[in-house]
Scaffold this motif. Structure first.
Motif, PDB file in Angstrom:
ATOM      1  N   UNK A 239       0.807  -1.230   0.000  1.00 47.11           N
ATOM      2  CA  UNK A 239       0.000   0.000   0.000  1.00 47.11           C
ATOM      3  C   UNK A 239       0.836   1.274   0.000  1.00 47.11           C
ATOM      4  N   UNK A 240       2.154   1.133  -0.204  1.00 45.81           N
ATOM      5  CA  UNK A 240       3.041   2.304  -0.185  1.00 45.81           C
ATOM      6  C   UNK A 240       4.275   1.993  -1.029  1.00 45.81           C
ATOM      7  N   UNK A 241       5.144   2.976  -1.238  1.00 45.49           N
ATOM      8  CA  UNK A 241       6.378   2.712  -1.997  1.00 45.49           C
ATOM      9  C   UNK A 241       7.447   1.930  -1.235  1.00 45.49           C
ATOM     10  N   UNK A 242       7.182   1.483  -0.004  1.00 41.79           N
ATOM     11  CA  UNK A 242       8.181   0.700   0.717  1.00 41.79           C
ATOM     12  C   UNK A 242       8.722  -0.416  -0.167  1.00 41.79           C
ATOM     13  N   UNK A 243      10.051  -0.577  -0.188  1.00 35.94           N
ATOM     14  CA  UNK A 243      10.668  -1.615  -1.016  1.00 35.94           C
ATOM     15  C   UNK A 243      10.390  -3.005  -0.481  1.00 35.94           C
ATOM     16  N   UNK A 244      10.149  -3.090   0.823  1.00 41.04           N
ATOM     17  CA  UNK A 244      10.000  -4.387   1.470  1.00 41.04           C
ATOM     18  C   UNK A 244       9.243  -4.189   2.770  1.00 41.04           C
ATOM     19  N   UNK A 245       8.602  -5.252   3.267  1.00 41.88           N
ATOM     20  CA  UNK A 245       7.951  -5.198   4.570  1.00 41.88           C
ATOM     21  C   UNK A 245       8.938  -5.352   5.720  1.00 41.88           C
ATOM     22  N   UNK A 246      10.180  -5.712   5.415  1.00 42.82           N
ATOM     23  CA  UNK A 246      11.214  -5.841   6.446  1.00 42.82           C
ATOM     24  C   UNK A 246      11.845  -4.472   6.659  1.00 42.82           C
ATOM     25  N   UNK A 247      11.292  -3.719   7.617  1.00 45.07           N
ATOM     26  CA  UNK A 247      11.810  -2.396   7.947  1.00 45.07           C
ATOM     27  C   UNK A 247      12.725  -2.570   9.153  1.00 45.07           C
ATOM     28  N   UNK A 248      14.008  -2.309   8.973  1.00 42.91           N
ATOM     29  CA  UNK A 248      14.995  -2.633  10.005  1.00 42.91           C
ATOM     30  C   UNK A 248      15.324  -1.455  10.907  1.00 42.91           C
ATOM     31  N   UNK A 249      15.083  -0.223  10.443  1.00 44.37           N
ATOM     32  CA  UNK A 249      15.396   0.951  11.260  1.00 44.37           C
ATOM     33  C   UNK A 249      14.503   2.108  10.843  1.00 44.37           C
TER      34      UNK A 249
END
Length: 792
Positions: free
Chosen positions: A660-670
């Motif tokens: 639902x957004x431009x996030x490259x991945x659901x694994x957000x580390x920081x």
């Protein structure tokens, strides 16, 4: 309270009468109301996989997205997920002259189309849906007429650029194995003059007449059995025939249908392109010029001005622009224009280098924003790429190739911004470094600090978490040594303390991260997920005799205690509460200053309960990091995307995912927040992005409000772009009225900025007119006022 509301109402009436309708406005361009406009990608564009050229520009497919270089004026435009692209790791690219479009291919088979005139992007998933094949990546594309020929991991695909759908696919080419990987595709005549489709595969070179009725019929395809190597990587039309680049060399198909070896390389020829009366072959360390007599000349390319040259050691692709100028792509150094190159062997140096601004490397595990609003990022362990700063839209790389003090010291993965303006970084084996005024870098190792090398190593100094106290004392973890707790006083004096003891701490416990709260308590995360240590040095950092600690261990239940012993993140909010993130949810210490000195059962962490009483908020969420914004809201980086919860931790306000957004991945580390401008940075396992949040640092006292854009011009569909109201105090009741005082909209401001969507209390866009904006401080700070014009 009743008296206060009455006073506020009277104040609004007085302000309306005094201000009238004669305020002059600052002119701003309308803001794009789309969510994409709030996102920005921060990826490196140095690794260029493929090139294409139009009459106006050179286009590059890179590991950070796509960029174009306009030939007329040198303007660079970048495209990422924040621009609408499907992904960032673009593997193939082709220009479609008929439709003035650029086709972009990805490693999972997704195809993007960029409309050059409008910059709009369309995404097509047809090839990715071919799930009968485990690998579906796009390796090369060519546009011929009304067909996009796509070389994929499972064969040849014909995509219709008019109907925008797959027209056909061919996974069985003659006698080759079904689903053989296609590396390149070409439409070119054979020496006999008939137009053929040529497909370069890992198993050989296949061709078929372009006029064939049924390309699905294996018998239609001819396999070039006399080609010396079966692994064919690239193709080009040249001198009335075809060049084929293989895993070891390049070959030309002669008039008698024999393949003539060119002696180009003993390595894979990754790209072949025709260049006027010549051809250009790309191999791992150079490019090779081939003339029409099949004579070759090798050219070694470097970038520089003659005084300092950087070799292009990993060229990947080459293309000629409309003027005939050659452009070379490199997997390390970006894009280089080869001005004036001749068909002669030797070296070639050019200063015509094109590289969009960005970090040297794009994967980060630690983020922090310093007091000036600059973002600092440290890389992943073992990458050897240093650390970075993003300030005023420009990246600076602190790596040994740029900073002499860091020579031979390149892996930094823990970072901390001190209140004095300096930035500290911990390394994997090279001690600690400090960046001070004017970017002066100082490295701390055994000879100038209390840090020590791990026993039995050749100077391996591992520095993990770093934090600082209010008096300027800086703490850091020195792993694998007997004195793991190292401090540096404000006067520069270093000291080291042994491992902590007491309150049931295991004797062999190791430390991972350290965080210092507003009371100068040190919160220490053990290395192997063994709970949480809270430690006080009682204002005598270098004297352990009066230290106190509390060791929190064991998993809690019923909404109290640690949700998991695997504590992974923490943050102190603007109210002095400490928030803890674990692999099974979040918890909060409401009075952290009493954790050590009082009954732990009374001051243990509490699990936030959802406002609707449906259960514990974000229960079982795997948390990687927590950051607090100017409205005291909490941003949470997790394995299922990025979450925003309200200041009390009872309501989920946002949940960003790759869907639902431009996030490259659901694994957000920081995650880190710049409270000066509201921008929120997310480091994912595939790269860095940022989002334009609403809250910014609040004003101390209510004053005139800053409203933008102003005037606000309606979009083509009649909607209004978002309107930003700045200059608010920490808690503000924002009221928007007509000139006669009629209430139009009401907003709750938390932090120094709030966004108005241009709608009234009934959810309708307001008509043209001048509107009064009044921000009433809820803690007796007074009222700030402003005006905004709506133009429809």
């Amino acid at each position: 309270m009743a008296s206060r509301r009455s006073n506020n109402t009277n104040l609004i009436a007085i302000l309306v009468m005094l201000l009238g309708a004669s305020l002059s406005f600052l002119a701003f361009q309308p803001v794009n109301g789309q969510d994409l406009a709030r996102w920005q990608s921060h990826t490196p564009f140095r690794t260029v996989h493929a090139l294409a050229a139009s009459d106006e520009a050179v286009w590059a497919a890179t590991s950070g997205g796509v960029f174009s270089y306009r030939l007329e004026d040198g303007a660079i435009e970048t495209y990422t997920t924040a621009s609408g692209l499907y992904g960032i790791d673009a593997r193939a690219i082709a220009f479609d002259e008929t439709r003035d479009a650029v086709w972009v291919g990805y490693g999972d088979g997704v195809l993007d189309r960029i409309d050059v005139a409008t910059r709009t992007v369309s995404t097509f998933l047809d090839i990715r849906r071919a799930d009968q094949f485990s690998a579906r990546g796009i390796n090369r594309m060519r546009v011929f007429g009304d067909t996009v020929y796509v070389a994929t991991d499972f064969g040849l695909v014909l995509f219709d650029p008019v109907r925008l759908e797959v027209r056909d696919s061919f996974s069985k080419l003659g006698s080759l194995s079904s689903g053989a990987r296609a590396n390149d595709v070409l439409t070119a005549p054979s020496p006999n003059g008939d137009m053929q489709i040529w497909v370069a595969t890992l198993e050989g070179l296949a061709r078929a007449p372009i006029t064939a009725v049924n390309l699905r019929e294996p018998a239609v395809w001819t396999i070039e059995d006399n080609l010396p190597q079966n692994d064919v990587r690239s193709l080009a039309s040249f001198a009335g025939s075809v060049l084929a680049g293989t895993v070891l060399d390049a070959y030309f198909l002669g008039s008698s249908l024999e393949w003539l070896k060119l002696g180009v390389a003993g390595d894979p020829v990754t790209d072949l392109q025709r260049w006027g009366n010549f051809a250009v072959a790309v191999e791992p360390f150079s490019i090779v010029i081939v003339d029409d007599q099949l004579q070759i000349s090798r050219v070694f390319v470097a970038y520089g001005d003659g005084s300092e040259e950087v070799p292009y050691v990993r060229p990947s692709s080459v293309v000629a622009d409309v003027s005939g100028k050659l452009w070379l792509a490199d997997r390390v150094e970006g894009l280089l224009g080869l001005e004036g190159i001749q068909n002669t062997p030797g070296n070639f140096v050019s200063s015509d280098r094109v590289l969009p601004d960005g970090p040297l490397f794009g994967l980060f595990t630690d983020l922090v924003v310093d007091r000036e609003g600059a973002l600092w990022a440290s890389g992943t362990s073992g990458t050897g790429t240093g650390f970075y700063r993003l300030a005023d839209g420009q990246w600076s790389s602190f790596a040994d190739r740029f900073v002499p003090e860091l020579e031979g010291r390149n892996t930094y993965d823990f970072i901390h911004a001190d209140d004095d303006g300096s930035v500290w970084v911990g390394s994997e084996g090279f001690g600690a470094a400090r960046v001070g005024e004017d970017d002066a870098v100082e490295v701390f190792v055994e000879n100038n600090s209390s840090l020590r090398a791990a026993p039995g190593t050749n100077g391996y100094i591992r520095v993990r978490g770093i934090g600082s106290e209010n008096d300027g004392t800086v703490w850091m973890i020195n792993e694998f040594v007997g004195t793991p707790l190292n401090g540096r006083l404000a006067d520069g004096t270093w000291f080291a303390l042994p491992a902590l003891r007491g309150d049931g701490l295991p004797s062999a416990i190791s430390y991972n991260r350290i965080f210092v709260d507003g009371f100068d308590q040190k919160w220490i995360l053990p290395l192997r997920s063994e709970g949480l240590i809270v430690w006080s040095t009682s204002n005598t950092p270098d004297d352990p005799t009066d230290d106190r600690l509390k060791f929190l261990r064991g998993r809690g239940s019923g909404g109290r205690g640690l949700p998991s012993e695997n504590v992974r993140a923490w943050a102190e909010d603007r109210s002095g509460r400490v928030w803890i993130g674990t692999e099974r949810g979040i918890a909060v210490f409401f009075i952290p200053s009493l954790v050590i000195s009082h009954d732990p059962n009374a001051f243990e962490p509490v699990w936030p309960i959802a406002e609707d009483r449906s259960g514990f908020l974000l229960r079982d969420l795997f948390v990687n990091d927590i950051a607090v914004d100017a409205a005291d809201q909490k941003w949470i980086a997790s394995t299922t995307g990025a979450w925003l919860i309200d200041s009390e931790g009872t309501v989920v306000l946002e949940h960003f995912t790759a869907d639902n957004s431009p996030l490259f991945s659901n694994e957000v580390v920081a995650v880190a927040v710049n409270n000066r401008d509201g921008r929120v940075y997310f480091a994912t396992d595939r790269g860095l992005l940022s989002f334009e949040g609403d809250p910014v640092e609040p004003a101390t006292d209510a004053d005139d409000l800053f409203i933008f854009p102003n005037p606000v011009r309606a979009n083509g569909d009649g909607s209004l772009p978002p309107v930003f109201i700045e200059g608010l105090v920490a808690e503000t009741d924002v009221r928007i009225t007509t000139a006669d005082g009629t209430l139009v909209a009401r907003l709750a401001g938390r932090g120094g900025r709030v966004r108005w969507d241009g709608r009234d209390l009934n959810g309708e866009y307001v008509p043209s007119g001048v509107y009064l904006v009044i921000g009433l401080g809820l803690n007796d700070e007074g009222a700030g006022v402003g005006k905004v014009a709506i133009v429809r």
